[in-house]
Write an enzyme that holds these catalytic residues in place. Structure first.
Site, PDB file in Angstrom:
ATOM      1  N   HIS A 132      14.082   1.235 -20.940  1.00 53.98           N
ATOM      2  CA  HIS A 132      14.112  -0.043 -20.203  1.00 53.98           C
ATOM      3  C   HIS A 132      14.415  -1.206 -21.148  1.00 53.98           C
ATOM      4  CE1 HIS A 132      12.324   1.861 -16.585  1.00 53.98           C
ATOM      5  NE2 HIS A 132      11.613   2.556 -17.474  1.00 53.98           N
ATOM      6  N   SER A 155      37.076 -12.579 -35.284  1.00 56.51           N
ATOM      7  CA  SER A 155      37.125 -13.866 -34.602  1.00 56.51           C
ATOM      8  C   SER A 155      38.243 -14.725 -35.162  1.00 56.51           C
ATOM      9  CB  SER A 155      35.787 -14.600 -34.761  1.00 56.51           C
ATOM     10  OG  SER A 155      35.848 -15.909 -34.235  1.00 56.51           O
ATOM     11  N   LYS A 189      33.431 -12.818 -39.322  1.00 57.70           N
ATOM     12  CA  LYS A 189      32.818 -12.079 -38.201  1.00 57.70           C
ATOM     13  C   LYS A 189      33.565 -10.765 -37.985  1.00 57.70           C
ATOM     14  CE  LYS A 189      30.923 -13.035 -33.618  1.00 57.70           C
ATOM     15  NZ  LYS A 189      31.345 -11.886 -32.819  1.00 57.70           N
ATOM     16  N   GLU A 244      34.466  -1.190 -27.961  1.00 56.97           N
ATOM     17  CA  GLU A 244      34.922  -1.977 -26.817  1.00 56.97           C
ATOM     18  C   GLU A 244      36.217  -1.429 -26.238  1.00 56.97           C
ATOM     19  OE1 GLU A 244      32.898  -6.109 -28.471  1.00 56.97           O
ATOM     20  OE2 GLU A 244      35.066  -5.824 -28.641  1.00 56.97           O
TER      21      GLU A 244
END
Length: 468
Positions: free
Chosen positions: A187, A317, A323, A330
């Protein structure tokens, strides 16, 4: 401006680009269906060429086709198989639902090319697309046969090997990370300890089961509709035709192909394709879960979970220097979303079989083969460019274990559920560890706590603090 020639079919004359190998029926389809710019993929065209080549050979063996014409058709069909004539397959995916336009595209291209091989002058047609190339066939049995053959071959040759590579990479990480204890999460909340290797063993098993499901589902494609012609009755085909063609296809592909047990089912429904799509969707859901978990476990590098370090494959980025993003995960997740969407369309296509024919086969063929291709490519890339380069931050993983309130679970057999829950609540409110509160309250000795709160034994079956 392009030059044109005039070709004729049963509906009259059509202008066709002079360099095109196709004829009037294909030109009509090009004019009728400028819908998407999407074409049926290479594996489908390859399968179509193999069927036409096998059909010419079978009709020659059966004495139904002149030897010179049959050999020319076979040679032209081989060029279709190899991809040399792909530029001449120009019909949009969203066309007639039976795929007749694509079947005739193949018939016309092969007939024209065969005529060239025979030395025919421009405008001469010694090879007829219907009477010779399509002899003993119908779009209604050829098209679904090409779908089954192409999908079965691609699953076996591309997708399953790619998934095996991913499974192997995940399994290697399961071994590499087995000594690292971390906190599990249910959870999205802290749970009891687990070994990072156990987590990855679960991912490897998920992938293995996806392979098993795909193997089972792809077996249904080995039944081929060829031989049923228009509606499954086999009108205008030799009784031995289908068996001869299918035997050749089986030998060439290495698959246990066979003629459909019931041609009426084989042409009226596309249940085997829908079933395979379901297995592809299940595979996609498994890979999405794996990729998403790894993405979250690698979140950070300082303000996230940070238990995994993902390989840096490209800057992340355009505005934030330094970054790095989980781009391979993805990419795979987007592929999985597309496959799930393709399955929805395939399901709608499958229920669109009216009476003796399904009429959404081109879309179904495109989506099924796209799903196989996308999963094959993305799984292989994810394994090679993400999983193989994963590193674990052992200090981060093990440092969080002592802080977890779920450690109190191991104390429940000794203290009882209610007292353990009260300790967890107090630890949270005071910002302290479970160990500190138990020691302070004198509930257990330091030696007992050391034994009971040892996280490694908690990752195996047994009661904490007792002999296992």
């Amino acid at each position: 401006m392009s030059e044109y020639r005039i070709e004729k079919d049963s509906m009259g004359e059509m202008r066709v680009p002079v360099e095109a190998l196709y004829g009037a029926q294909t030109a009509r389809a090009v004019a009728n269906f400028p819908v998407s710019g999407l074409r049926l993929p290479r594996p489908f065209i390859r399968a179509l060429g193999q069927i036409k080549q096998g059909a010419a050979r079978a009709n020659l063996d059966l004495g139904l086709l002149d030897k010179e014409i049959a050999l020319a058709i076979m040679e032209a069909a081989e060029e279709v198989v190899s991809g040399e004539l792909d530029a001449h397959f120009v019909v949009d995916v969203f066309q007639t639902g039976s795929g007749t336009s694509t079947n005739m595209n193949a018939n016309e291209v092969i007939a024209t090319r065969a005529a060239q091989l025979l030395g025919a002058a421009p405008g001469e047609h010694p090879v007829h697309p219907n009477d010779h190339v399509n002899l003993g066939q119908s779009s209604n049995d050829v098209f679904p046969t090409a779908l089954h053959l192409a999908a079965a071959v691609e699953v076996r040759r591309r997708l399953i090997p790619a998934l095996f590579e991913l499974q192997e990479a995940l399994g290697e990480k399961a071994g590499e990370f087995d000594a690292i204890v971390k906190i599990a999460r249910t959870h999205l909340q802290d749970a009891v300890p687990i070994r990072l290797g156990q987590v990855f063993s679960g991912y490897a098993r998920q992938t293995a089961l996806a392979i098993r499901r795909l193997e089972g589902a792809s077996n249904g494609l080995n039944e081929l509709p060829l031989g049923g012609t228009a509606v499954g009755t086999g009108l205008n085909t030799h009784p031995e035709f289908a068996a001869k063609v299918i035997a050749g296809l089986a030998q060439a592909s290495g698959l246990p192909l066979r003629e459909a047990a019931n041609h009426f089912e084989a042409q009226a429904s596309r249940d085997a394709a829908v079933n395979l799509s379901g297995a592809l969707k299940a595979c996609a859901t498994a890979l999405f879960k794996i990729a998403n978990d790894i993405r979250f476990l690698g979140s950070g590098p300082r303000c996230g979970l940070g238990e995994l370090e993902l390989p840096a494959v490209q800057p992340g980025s355009s505005i934030m220097p330094g970054k790095v993003n989980p781009v391979m995960a993805e990419s795979l997740m987007q592929v999985c979303a597309q496959v799930i969407g393709n399955d929805a369309a395939l399901s709608l296509g499958g229920l669109s079989g009216n009476f003796e024919l399904n009429t959404m086969m081109p879309m179904m063929s495109h989506n099924l083969l796209q799903s196989i291709e996308l999963l094959s490519n993305a799984a292989r890339l994810f394994g090679a460019r993400c999983v193989q380069g994963l590193k674990a931050d052992r200090a981060r993983c093990e440092g969080l274990v002592e802080q977890s309130l779920a450690m109190v679970t191991a104390l429940a057999p000794q203290l009882g559920y209610d007292q353990a829950a009260a300790i967890a609540k107090q630890a949270w409110e005071q910002g302290r560890t479970v160990r500190e509160l138990v020691l302070e309250g004198g509930l257990l000795s330091a030696d007992e706590l050391e034994r009971i709160l040892d996280p490694r034994p908690m990752t195996e079956p047994g009661i904490a603090g007792k002999t296992r």
